[in-house]
Design an enzyme around this catalytic site. Structure first.
Site, PDB file in Angstrom:
ATOM      1  N   HIS A   1      -5.930 -21.114  10.788  1.00  0.00           N
ATOM      2  CA  HIS A   1      -7.279 -21.518  10.388  1.00  0.00           C
ATOM      3  C   HIS A   1      -8.019 -20.385   9.685  1.00  0.00           C
ATOM      4  O   HIS A   1      -8.629 -20.589   8.622  1.00  0.00           O
ATOM      5  CB  HIS A   1      -8.087 -21.986  11.596  1.00  0.00           C
ATOM      6  CG  HIS A   1      -9.542 -22.122  11.295  1.00  0.00           C
ATOM      7  ND1 HIS A   1     -10.077 -23.202  10.630  1.00  0.00           N
ATOM      8  CD2 HIS A   1     -10.588 -21.265  11.533  1.00  0.00           C
ATOM      9  CE1 HIS A   1     -11.376 -23.020  10.472  1.00  0.00           C
ATOM     10  NE2 HIS A   1     -11.712 -21.860  11.011  1.00  0.00           N
TER      11      HIS A   1
ATOM     12  N   ASP B   1       0.850  -1.184   0.000  1.00  0.00           N
ATOM     13  CA  ASP B   1       0.000   0.000   0.000  1.00  0.00           C
ATOM     14  C   ASP B   1       0.889   1.238   0.000  1.00  0.00           C
ATOM     15  O   ASP B   1       2.112   1.146   0.081  1.00  0.00           O
ATOM     16  CB  ASP B   1      -0.968  -0.010   1.181  1.00  0.00           C
ATOM     17  CG  ASP B   1      -0.270  -0.031   2.527  1.00  0.00           C
ATOM     18  OD1 ASP B   1       0.939   0.258   2.591  1.00  0.00           O
ATOM     19  OD2 ASP B   1      -0.926  -0.337   3.535  1.00  0.00           O
TER      20      ASP B   1
ATOM     21  N   CYS C   1      -7.523 -27.327   7.110  1.00  0.00           N
ATOM     22  CA  CYS C   1      -6.292 -26.630   7.466  1.00  0.00           C
ATOM     23  C   CYS C   1      -5.478 -27.440   8.475  1.00  0.00           C
ATOM     24  O   CYS C   1      -5.980 -28.397   9.089  1.00  0.00           O
ATOM     25  CB  CYS C   1      -6.588 -25.235   8.015  1.00  0.00           C
ATOM     26  SG  CYS C   1      -7.185 -25.191   9.727  1.00  0.00           S
TER      27      CYS C   1
ATOM     28  N   CYS D   1     -13.245 -28.002   7.499  1.00  0.00           N
ATOM     29  CA  CYS D   1     -11.990 -27.346   7.139  1.00  0.00           C
ATOM     30  C   CYS D   1     -10.847 -28.354   7.105  1.00  0.00           C
ATOM     31  O   CYS D   1     -10.775 -29.264   7.936  1.00  0.00           O
ATOM     32  CB  CYS D   1     -11.676 -26.230   8.143  1.00  0.00           C
ATOM     33  SG  CYS D   1     -10.147 -25.334   7.783  1.00  0.00           S
TER      34      CYS D   1
ATOM     35  N   ASP E   1      -8.115  -7.371   0.650  1.00  0.00           N
ATOM     36  CA  ASP E   1      -7.127  -7.556   1.712  1.00  0.00           C
ATOM     37  C   ASP E   1      -7.716  -7.085   3.021  1.00  0.00           C
ATOM     38  O   ASP E   1      -8.604  -6.219   3.044  1.00  0.00           O
ATOM     39  CB  ASP E   1      -5.854  -6.748   1.425  1.00  0.00           C
ATOM     40  CG  ASP E   1      -5.989  -5.306   1.895  1.00  0.00           C
ATOM     41  OD1 ASP E   1      -5.517  -4.989   3.008  1.00  0.00           O
ATOM     42  OD2 ASP E   1      -6.612  -4.486   1.176  1.00  0.00           O
TER      43      ASP E   1
ATOM     44  N   CYS F   1      -7.148 -27.600  11.999  1.00  0.00           N
ATOM     45  CA  CYS F   1      -8.311 -28.483  12.122  1.00  0.00           C
ATOM     46  C   CYS F   1      -7.946 -29.953  11.973  1.00  0.00           C
ATOM     47  O   CYS F   1      -8.650 -30.828  12.501  1.00  0.00           O
ATOM     48  CB  CYS F   1      -9.370 -28.080  11.101  1.00  0.00           C
ATOM     49  SG  CYS F   1     -10.183 -26.511  11.503  1.00  0.00           S
TER      50      CYS F   1
END
Length: 377
Positions: free
Chosen positions: A336, A93, A307, A305, A267, A310
């Site tokens: 997660h 940015d 991930c 999930c 974002d 998890c």
């Protein structure tokens, strides 16, 4: 243009679109979500953990990296990619939002903004030229123009003057850009909730050789209805052959509404910020894992999930970590949450490809609980 956008498919019932962005470092499937690496790190996560979530591009913060450790040091390290060991795309940015949200006693002049550091009170000055110089040193794939991010609400008179200044600053930033062969630059469309000013700003910026366009000045406190209304008349003003980026938006509801209105990139610090407060996103809404109800809950955060968290840890264990003030708790929830949003983006892309985006959005809203509450927007 060093940053290229390919439009793959448009949704027949909305402005949602499937695409692909090519930068000097990688190819990004869109719509996409960019985790925020404010200080050259997505908070609490390693490069390998970020990659495992499916993130294709991350965001670095010009204001913070300028102040610490300094853009010249990062340049000596070989640029931000080398410095933080990230070989995919990076967007930086301009520092403009931080100047207007964090800085103390700012004084906006035509040459730039005089202000004081948000912690130390040290006098600072940031201009379009300095912002571009910093970003050139950082070596990001996509840089942002230095703009004024007006507060919400602002008067029409203020917004008109602010947008004219943003356009002038955009031209100065383009002139200052030294690495057009390896870094793209996006213009930022401002204008608050004034339709004619938004369209005027977009039309003026379209005359300039930007690689893409951002929609700024949203997610700054306005109601979701206004955010969606602004997107509905702003994105059609932007070219189909360049990326469209909605800055600072990362809740599932706002992402889905943005995609519906033609946005490609998002974002936000949200997934890691709420993780540090024990809040996890799940397919059925948010969970506050420090709550006692999870003390003996031996299920994963979200049984839908895949991930790392998890697959390996339970709600009860994570609650224990949070209650014990162990850093691992925030790390596991951060992993997660970031992957939850990356999975959401992947499923959005699949839904657009299969021409069922609005159906997918309605189903997600219903399951996540967004039809009953706007809290997550």
């Amino acid at each position: 243009m060093i940053v290229k956008y390919e439009l793959i498919k448009k949704d027949a019932k909305s402005m949602a679109r499937l695409g692909r962005i090519t930068t000097p470092h990688s190819i990004i499937d869109t719509p996409c979500f960019m985790p925020v690496g404010t200080q050259a790190t997505v908070k609490a996560l390693s490069k390998e953990e970020i990659e495992a979530t499916g993130a294709q591009i991350i965001l670095g913060n010009t204001y913070h990296l300028w102040n610490q450790p300094g853009h010249k040091l990062i340049e000596k390290a070989g640029g931000l990619h080398q410095f933080m060991n990230w070989d995919k795309s990076i967007l930086t940015d301009s520092g403009g939002f931080q100047v207007f949200s964090l800085a103390k006693l700012r004084d906006i002049k035509e040459e730039g903004v005089y202000f004081k550091h948000h912690k130390s009170g040290k006098p600072l000055f940031l201009s379009p030229e300095i912002s571009i110089e910093i970003q050139n040193s950082l070596g990001s794939d996509i840089m942002m123009s230095f703009d004024e991010c007006p507060p919400y609400p602002s008067t029409r008179q203020y917004m008109e003057k602010s947008v004219e200044r943003t356009i002038r600053w955009a031209k100065r930033g383009l002139e200052a850009h030294k690495h057009k062969d390896r870094q793209g630059l996006f213009g930022i469309v401002q204008g608050g909730n004034f339709e004619d000013i938004r369209k005027y700003c977009a039309n003026e910026l379209l005359q300039l050789p930007f690689d893409g366009f951002s929609i700024g000045g949203l997610s700054v406190g306005e109601p979701k209805e206004i955010q969606n209304e602004v997107l509905s008349y702003t994105t059609p003003c932007l070219p189909e052959d360049k990326p469209r980026y909605l800055m600072g938006v990362g809740s599932p509801g706002a992402i889905l509404d943005g995609v519906e209105r033609g946005v490609d990139m998002f974002d936000c610090v949200l997934p890691t910020r709420i993780a540090r407060h024990s809040c996890a996103m799940t397919s059925k809404g948010r969970l506050i894992l420090k709550n006692k109800e999870f003390e003996e809950d031996f299920r994963p955060i979200d049984d839908e999930c895949d991930c790392y968290t998890c697959k390996n840890y339970t709600r009860a264990y994570i609650r224990h970590l949070v209650k014990a003030d162990e850093i691992l708790g925030a790390r596991l929830i951060s992993i997660h949450n970031v992957q939850f949003l990356e999975n959401l983006m992947k499923n959005i892309r699949i839904a657009i490809q299969e021409e069922r985006f609005l159906e997918f959005k309605d189903q997600f809203y219903e399951k996540y609980g967004l039809n009953q509450s706007n809290k997550d927007f």
